[in-house]
Design a protein around this motif. Structure first.
Motif, short mmCIF file in Angstrom:
data_model
loop_
_atom_site.label_atom_id
_atom_site.label_comp_id
_atom_site.label_asym_id
_atom_site.label_seq_id
_atom_site.Cartn_x
_atom_site.Cartn_y
_atom_site.Cartn_z
N ILE A 19 -11.18 -25.19 -34.66
CA ILE A 19 -12.40 -24.45 -34.31
C ILE A 19 -12.97 -24.97 -33.00
N TRP A 20 -12.95 -26.29 -32.81
CA TRP A 20 -13.41 -26.88 -31.56
C TRP A 20 -12.59 -26.37 -30.38
N GLY A 21 -11.28 -26.32 -30.55
CA GLY A 21 -10.41 -25.81 -29.49
C GLY A 21 -10.69 -24.35 -29.18
N TYR A 22 -10.94 -23.55 -30.22
CA TYR A 22 -11.24 -22.15 -29.99
C TYR A 22 -12.59 -21.99 -29.29
N ASN A 23 -13.55 -22.84 -29.63
CA ASN A 23 -14.85 -22.78 -28.95
C ASN A 23 -14.70 -23.09 -27.46
N ILE A 24 -13.85 -24.04 -27.13
CA ILE A 24 -13.59 -24.33 -25.72
C ILE A 24 -12.91 -23.14 -25.06
N TYR A 25 -11.94 -22.55 -25.74
CA TYR A 25 -11.20 -21.40 -25.22
C TYR A 25 -12.14 -20.22 -24.97
#
Length: 63
Positions: A19-25
């Motif tokens: 989820i953190w990675g998707y938020n950055i994306y």
């Protein structure tokens, strides 16, 4: 019993990291960068792929 606790922990951490990675994306600065030069931040890919790997390892530990 110990493998199940490790598996559940890996699943929870993996989902959070993905989820953190998707938020950055999906952030505004990443969208602007993708629009201008087509590059995606490495942190986004690392978070999403690392999270999925952690979830898969967690699932295998539970079984």
């Amino acid at each position: 019993m110990n493998n199940k606790i490790i598996g559940i922990t890996l699943i929870i951490v993996g989902v959070a990291v993905a989820i953190w990675g998707y938020n950055i994306y999906d952030s505004a600065s990443a969208q602007l960068t993708r629009t201008l030069n087509g590059d995606t931040p490495v942190e986004a890919w690392a978070g999403m792929i690392g999270g999925v790997i952690a979830v898969v390892i967690g699932i295998t530990r539970i079984k």
